[in-house]
Enzyme design. Structure first.
Site, PDB file in Angstrom:
ATOM      1  CB  THR A 133      -0.908   0.000   1.251  1.00 24.39           C
ATOM      2  OG1 THR A 133      -1.591   1.254   1.368  1.00 24.39           O
ATOM      3  CG2 THR A 133      -0.082  -0.200   2.523  1.00 24.39           C
ATOM      4  CG  ASP A 134      -1.189   4.935  -1.023  1.00 26.14           C
ATOM      5  OD1 ASP A 134      -1.748   4.273  -0.119  1.00 26.14           O
ATOM      6  OD2 ASP A 134      -1.787   5.786  -1.706  1.00 26.14           O
ATOM      7  CD  GLU A 135      -3.530   3.526   4.340  1.00 28.91           C
ATOM      8  OE1 GLU A 135      -3.424   3.652   5.574  1.00 28.91           O
ATOM      9  OE2 GLU A 135      -4.564   3.111   3.787  1.00 28.91           O
ATOM     10  CE1 TYR A 159      -3.092  -2.512   5.629  1.00 27.78           C
ATOM     11  CE2 TYR A 159      -3.381  -0.172   5.186  1.00 27.78           C
ATOM     12  CZ  TYR A 159      -3.207  -1.466   4.731  1.00 27.78           C
ATOM     13  OH  TYR A 159      -3.140  -1.723   3.390  1.00 27.78           O
ATOM     14  CE  LYS A 163       0.378  -4.716   2.963  1.00 32.91           C
ATOM     15  NZ  LYS A 163       0.297  -6.104   2.401  1.00 32.91           N
TER      16      LYS A 163
END
Length: 353
Positions: A133-135, A159, A163
């Site tokens: 993810t970009d997060e 989260y 990741k």
């Protein structure tokens, strides 16, 4: 030839499996734990299709994963399996550490053991593609350039931290053990078969049921929106031609504030299924207290993927969101089944607790 997909009954994984078998005859071994967000209803079109082998299992179960790898001898593993909802990670981070960190570690070890026993040619051809993810990059200010593959990791939620940890494990297993890996970091996905806890399906469902449409804070949090079918095509392209050890950012070039997304959905529903009282769905918008540590802006620079592999999204936000709203309007049975508890009861009967 065969590929093994983890998390293939989830939102993105399920769409990937459906699209893969619609375009290729290469079989898929689909491994999913079937947590609340995993939904076999998504894969109903594949019932009786011998190219699709579904196995309910945890990616952390080395015995099962090792057996599947030895039996089916896949040329690639595509890892979608993850806990992925920020709000849930805030209230219960343990599941995210267990699945996203420990689970990824165990999966990597299972795959490494399998890969080590392959012939030289099979080793060279094998790929482990990790979907992230970009997060992991943190948050952006309004005038900051979009995230590129060289951005520093600065995760801000349990989260995104879990990741980020999984991304680092994948990188380390490549550099330390030589495992041929690829990593993709995507922006916010939307589209068919999305579990209605995330913004877009939640808004559609709540709107149709006359419930409030919750907006965190001022609603000006900006996300780059990527239609899930575009994401699936990007993953196929990276698997086909990506350079081993590289990371590719996948984005839709669609930065939108959350409030604007909700208003767009309301406008489409006003057109496609108007409220009986003649009022607009935007009347249901309700502002709620912002969540802790809410990142203000994400944006993906996907030029590397276009430059090196020739991929770019086929959908604009306007075309993709219309397809999404239309899908939910015509697939209410899927939504009702996944939200009513009937699906969970069926899984418990079929597979045990």
């Amino acid at each position: 030839m065969t590929i093994l997909v983890t998390g293939g009954a989830g939102f993105i994984g399920g769409n990937f499996v459906l699209d893969w078998l619609a375009g290729f005859d290469e079989p898929v071994v689909n491994v999913d734990k079937l947590t609340y967000a995993g939904n076999l209803d998504t894969l109903k079109a594949l019932e009786g299709d011998t190219r699709h082998v579904f196995v309910r299992a945890d990616i952390g179960d080395r015995e099962v994963i090792g057996r599947l790898l030895a039996e089916h001898k896949p040329r690639a593993v595509i890892n979608f399996a993850a806990e992925s909802h920020v709000d849930r990670s805030i209230h219960g981070p343990g599941d995210f550490i267990q699945t996203n960190v420990v689970g990824t570690f165990n999966l990597l070890e299972s795959v490494r053991a399998y890969w080590n026993d392959l012939s030289a040619d099979e080793k060279a051809a094998f790929r482990f593609l990790h979907v992230s993810t970009d997060e992991v990059y943190g948050t952006l200010e309004a005038n900051d350039p979009p995230f590129s593959e060289t951005n520093t990791y600065e995760p801000n939620s349990p989260y995104s931290a879990s990741k980020a940890a999984s991304d680092h494990l994948v990188r380390a297993w490549h550099h330390t053990y030589g495992l041929p890996v690829l990593t993709t970091n995507c922006s916010n996905n939307y589209g068919p078969y999305h579990f209605p806890e995330k913004l877009i399906p939640l808004v559609i469902l709540n709107a149709l049921n006359g419930k409030p449409l919750p907006i965190y804070g001022d609603g000006q949090q900006i996300r780059d929106w990527l239609y899930v079918k575009d994401h699936c095509s990007a993953i196929r392209r990276v698997l086909e031609a990506g350079k081993v050890g590289e990371t590719y950012n996948v984005g839709g070039w669609n930065e939108k504030a959350n409030l604007d997304v909700v208003k767009t959905i309301c406008g489409l529903l006003d057109e496609l299924q108007p409220r009986a009282d003649g009022q607009g769905y935007a009347e249901q918008i309700t502002y709620v207290t912002d969540r802790p540590g809410h990142d203000r802006r994400y944006a993906i620079d996907a030029r590397k993927l276009e430059r090196e592999l020739g991929w770019k999204p086929a959908e604009t936000f306007e075309s993709g969101i219309r397809k999404t709203v239309e899908w939910y309007l015509t697939n209410q049975a899927w939504v009702q089944n996944v939200t009513s508890g009937a699906y969970r009861e069926w899984v418990s009967t079929q597979y045990g607790a």
